[in-house]
Design a protein around this motif. Sequence first.
Motif, PDB file in Angstrom:
ATOM      1  N   LYS B 200       1.656   3.383  -8.289  1.00  0.00           N
ATOM      2  CA  LYS B 200       1.328   1.999  -7.983  1.00  0.00           C
ATOM      3  C   LYS B 200       2.288   1.499  -6.916  1.00  0.00           C
ATOM      4  O   LYS B 200       3.479   1.729  -7.006  1.00  0.00           O
ATOM      5  CB  LYS B 200       1.471   1.147  -9.246  1.00  0.00           C
ATOM      6  CG  LYS B 200       0.292   1.325 -10.195  1.00  0.00           C
ATOM      7  CD  LYS B 200       0.559   0.747 -11.548  1.00  0.00           C
ATOM      8  CE  LYS B 200       0.804  -0.729 -11.501  1.00  0.00           C
ATOM      9  NZ  LYS B 200       0.950  -1.279 -12.856  1.00  0.00           N
ATOM     10  N   ALA B 203       5.915  -2.764  -3.770  1.00  0.00           N
ATOM     11  CA  ALA B 203       6.038  -4.054  -3.112  1.00  0.00           C
ATOM     12  C   ALA B 203       4.678  -4.531  -2.634  1.00  0.00           C
ATOM     13  O   ALA B 203       4.228  -5.610  -2.978  1.00  0.00           O
ATOM     14  CB  ALA B 203       7.012  -3.946  -1.951  1.00  0.00           C
ATOM     15  N   TYR B 204       3.976  -3.712  -1.834  1.00  0.00           N
ATOM     16  CA  TYR B 204       2.703  -4.122  -1.292  1.00  0.00           C
ATOM     17  C   TYR B 204       1.600  -3.837  -2.308  1.00  0.00           C
ATOM     18  O   TYR B 204       1.592  -2.821  -2.972  1.00  0.00           O
ATOM     19  CB  TYR B 204       2.425  -3.353  -0.005  1.00  0.00           C
ATOM     20  CG  TYR B 204       1.075  -3.667   0.568  1.00  0.00           C
ATOM     21  CD1 TYR B 204      -0.028  -2.914   0.224  1.00  0.00           C
ATOM     22  CD2 TYR B 204       0.912  -4.740   1.429  1.00  0.00           C
ATOM     23  CE1 TYR B 204      -1.269  -3.216   0.729  1.00  0.00           C
ATOM     24  CE2 TYR B 204      -0.330  -5.046   1.944  1.00  0.00           C
ATOM     25  CZ  TYR B 204      -1.418  -4.282   1.588  1.00  0.00           C
ATOM     26  OH  TYR B 204      -2.644  -4.579   2.081  1.00  0.00           O
ATOM     27  N   ALA B 205       0.648  -4.736  -2.427  1.00  0.00           N
ATOM     28  CA  ALA B 205      -0.504  -4.493  -3.295  1.00  0.00           C
ATOM     29  C   ALA B 205      -1.685  -5.255  -2.732  1.00  0.00           C
ATOM     30  O   ALA B 205      -1.525  -6.339  -2.164  1.00  0.00           O
ATOM     31  CB  ALA B 205      -0.217  -4.963  -4.719  1.00  0.00           C
ATOM     32  N   ILE B 206      -2.859  -4.674  -2.887  1.00  0.00           N
ATOM     33  CA  ILE B 206      -4.070  -5.368  -2.479  1.00  0.00           C
ATOM     34  C   ILE B 206      -4.203  -6.652  -3.296  1.00  0.00           C
ATOM     35  O   ILE B 206      -4.598  -7.688  -2.791  1.00  0.00           O
ATOM     36  CB  ILE B 206      -5.301  -4.455  -2.674  1.00  0.00           C
ATOM     37  CG1 ILE B 206      -5.215  -3.273  -1.701  1.00  0.00           C
ATOM     38  CG2 ILE B 206      -6.593  -5.213  -2.467  1.00  0.00           C
ATOM     39  CD1 ILE B 206      -6.279  -2.230  -1.904  1.00  0.00           C
ATOM     40  N   VAL B 207      -3.834  -6.561  -4.578  1.00  0.00           N
ATOM     41  CA  VAL B 207      -3.829  -7.746  -5.443  1.00  0.00           C
ATOM     42  C   VAL B 207      -2.377  -8.227  -5.509  1.00  0.00           C
ATOM     43  O   VAL B 207      -1.561  -7.647  -6.225  1.00  0.00           O
ATOM     44  CB  VAL B 207      -4.322  -7.386  -6.870  1.00  0.00           C
ATOM     45  CG1 VAL B 207      -4.405  -8.630  -7.732  1.00  0.00           C
ATOM     46  CG2 VAL B 207      -5.657  -6.675  -6.812  1.00  0.00           C
ATOM     47  N   GLU B 208      -2.053  -9.244  -4.754  1.00  0.00           N
ATOM     48  CA  GLU B 208      -0.670  -9.719  -4.707  1.00  0.00           C
ATOM     49  C   GLU B 208      -0.511 -10.859  -5.707  1.00  0.00           C
ATOM     50  O   GLU B 208      -1.226 -11.860  -5.631  1.00  0.00           O
ATOM     51  CB  GLU B 208      -0.329 -10.193  -3.292  1.00  0.00           C
ATOM     52  CG  GLU B 208       1.134 -10.548  -3.110  1.00  0.00           C
ATOM     53  CD  GLU B 208       1.446 -10.998  -1.690  1.00  0.00           C
ATOM     54  OE1 GLU B 208       0.862 -10.427  -0.747  1.00  0.00           O
ATOM     55  OE2 GLU B 208       2.241 -11.928  -1.533  1.00  0.00           O
ATOM     56  N   ASN B 223      -4.877  -9.157  -0.341  1.00  0.00           N
ATOM     57  CA  ASN B 223      -4.451  -8.435   0.867  1.00  0.00           C
ATOM     58  C   ASN B 223      -5.514  -7.411   1.269  1.00  0.00           C
ATOM     59  O   ASN B 223      -5.202  -6.353   1.814  1.00  0.00           O
ATOM     60  CB  ASN B 223      -3.112  -7.729   0.623  1.00  0.00           C
ATOM     61  CG  ASN B 223      -1.959  -8.702   0.571  1.00  0.00           C
ATOM     62  OD1 ASN B 223      -1.956  -9.715   1.276  1.00  0.00           O
ATOM     63  ND2 ASN B 223      -0.994  -8.437  -0.275  1.00  0.00           N
TER      64      ASN B 223
END
Lengths: 301, 365
Positions: B200, B203-208, B223
Amino acid sequence: MLFLGQYFNGSRQSLDPTPTNLEGFNTIMLSNGIFDELYADRKICPIWDGIISSKWDFDTIMHALFKENLYAGNVNFTADTVTSIRIKKRKKGTFKWLTAFEIPIDSDEDFKFERNDTYNRSNMEYEYAFVPALNGIEGNFNMNSILSDFQGIFLVERDVMYQALLNVELSQQLNRETGAVHTLGRKYPYYVSNGNSGYVSLDLNAAFIEMDEQCDLDISGGWKYREQVDEFLSNNKAKLLKTDDGKMWMVCVTGNIEQNSSQHEEIPIHSIQMIEVGDAESPADLYDNGFTDIDLEVVRG
Amino acid sequence: MIPILYENTKTAKNAEKDFPITYKWDSSNPQQTGNIITIMNNETNQIIYTARQDDFYRPSFTISANTLTNGILYKVYVQVIYNGGTSPESAPAVFPCCSSPTFQFSNVVENQRIENANYQLELSYEQQEGEELQYYQAFIYSASKSLIYESGIKYDTSNMTVPISGLSDKVQYYFRATGITVNGIEVDTGFVLVSVSYLKPSAYAIVELTNKYREGYTNIKSNIVTIEGVYGPDHETPSYSNSESIDLTGQDSYVKFDRGFDITGDFTIICTGYHFTNHSAVLLVSNGENSIQIFYREGSFLSEEDQPKAYMELKIPDTFTYSIYSNYIDVPKDDDLVGFCISRENNYYEITLKNLSSDGEEGET
C-alpha cells in the motif's frame, strides 16, 4: 577551461545551443516503433539507470504500460467508461461496505473531487474505497484507511455540525419496557417484557462557544453563536451525537432547552435532553432520517 | 399402517459409498421388529437388491457400498415387520446413483497468498455421469471462521466466477463454496485458507484521507488521474505484441495522449521499445504550437571503427533550432529492448539512450 583565472565553458551545458522556453506540453505522440512503456514525471533525471519506477506519486504525470490497453493514468478507466464514482466506507476489520457518497462523472474533470464525511466515530479506524460504477455495475476497489479522532462532542446534521468542548457532561440511560405482574397466591411476580424496546435517553450539559484557529474563544460574540445552536437544536430534525471516546447515537432533542449562566455569565451551559431514534450506523435509519440520499445498502423487512 | 419414505430418498446417491434409506413409521402403528427393503432398476423393473433385517427397531436401512451401480436410476420401497405381520409396501421412491462430483476453486489453493484487494474466485465442477450443477454460492469467513460475506445463490453454472472486493491487507480469510446438483447432491469445497498481502502506498494514494481533529470529520480527496491514448489511423484497432507492447511500425500508425495532463517546468520522459525506425521521429511532445521531436538514428561516426552506432536526436524547431544528441550505443538487435530518457532542467535538456537487454556500457556522447 581556465582562461585569465576565470572558468570558460566549464559547465556541462556550456556548448549547448541556446535553450528554448517552451511550456504547457499537453500532447505526447509515439510512432515508428514497438513501444513497451511510456513514463513521465516532474522530477529531474540527468543520469538514467535504466529503471522505470512502478510507483505512482505526486510527481508522476503519466505511465502507460500498453498491456492490451492505452491507459496512462493511475486507474484503468476514464469518463467514457464510468458513470459515477462511489465512495464506500467501512470500519476496519469488518467486511460490509456502506456507500457514503456517489459522484456523477460526465467529464475527466469530475474525477477531481473532495468530500467531508462527518458521520465517523472518534477513536475508530475506517477504510474508504473509490469504486468506479457504470450504470450501477461496480468495478474494482481502490482503498485506503484512516484513524478518525476528534476532541469534544459534536451534534451533526447532514450539512451542519456544532461542537462543544467546554464543561461537557453527558449522562445516559437505557430504557426498556418491562413490568412485574403480581398475582394472588403467588410469592413471585411474573416478569413481562413486551416488544423490543431498548433505546437510550441522554442528558447533555455543555457550553457552545466558537474557537478560532489560535484556540481563542469568541466570548463577546458567543450569544449569536448560541442563537444558531438553539435554532439547530429546536428544528425537530434527527441528529448524530458523537463523543471523543467513540460513542455515537442518532437522537432527537426532547423537551425544553435550558441555558444556565451561574458558572460564567458569558459562557452559559446548555442543558439538553435527547432520546435515541435510530441506529447511527444503519443505512436504512440514516436514509430515513435524511442523513443521506443513498439507499444502495438499505434492506427493508 | 404403511411406512412412508422420506423426501430425501429421491436425492442422488453415490453407489461407491454406504448410504441410508430412511422412512417414517408412525408411533400409532404397532412396534417395528424388523424391515424389508427392495430396490429395482427403474427402467427394467428387475429386482437388483432385496434384504430383510430382523430384530431391528430403527426406521432405516443402510445400503452397503457397491451394492448398486452409478449411472442407473433405481426404485425403492420398504416394508415394516411387526408382531402381527408385515406392512404393505411403501409408495416407491425413485433415485439416481452417481459418483461424487468434483467441486473446487480452480484459482485458489490452501495457504495461497493474494496480492490484491480485489480477486475473482473461479470454481470448477465435474461429475462423471453428467449430473449437472443446479446452483452454487461462495462465502468468505474471517480467520476465526465467522461468516463475513456471502455471494448469494448463483444459477449461471456455465461461468462460475465470483468477484470479491475490499480484501484487507495483512489479513487471513477462509474461502468456501457450496452447491447443489439437479438431483440434490450437495457439494462443498471446504474451507480454503488464504492470506492477503499487498503493497500500500505510504504517502501517495488515489484515495487521500485526512483526519480533521478540530473539525470532527474525515476529508476525502481524489487523486484519480485518467489518461487514455488514442490510436491512429482512425477506425483501426491497435496491434499488441505479446500483450505487453503496442506495435506502431505500420505506416501512419501512432498513439496520441492529449487529455488529462499538462507538463510545465522541469520534467523527465522515459520511453522503452523495440524496432525503432531509423531516421524517424519516435516521440513528439507538443503544446500545440511548438514541439520537442525525438529521432532515432543509426550511422558510423567513429573514424577508428567501421561499426555503426545508434543514438537519439532531440530537436526543437524554433527561430534557432535547438538540437542535442544522446550517447552512442551498439546498434541493437531486433529483439533488444531499448530505452531513452529525456530530462529537462531549467530549459536545458539531457537525453540518454540504453540497450536494456544487453545492459551494455554506454558509448561516447
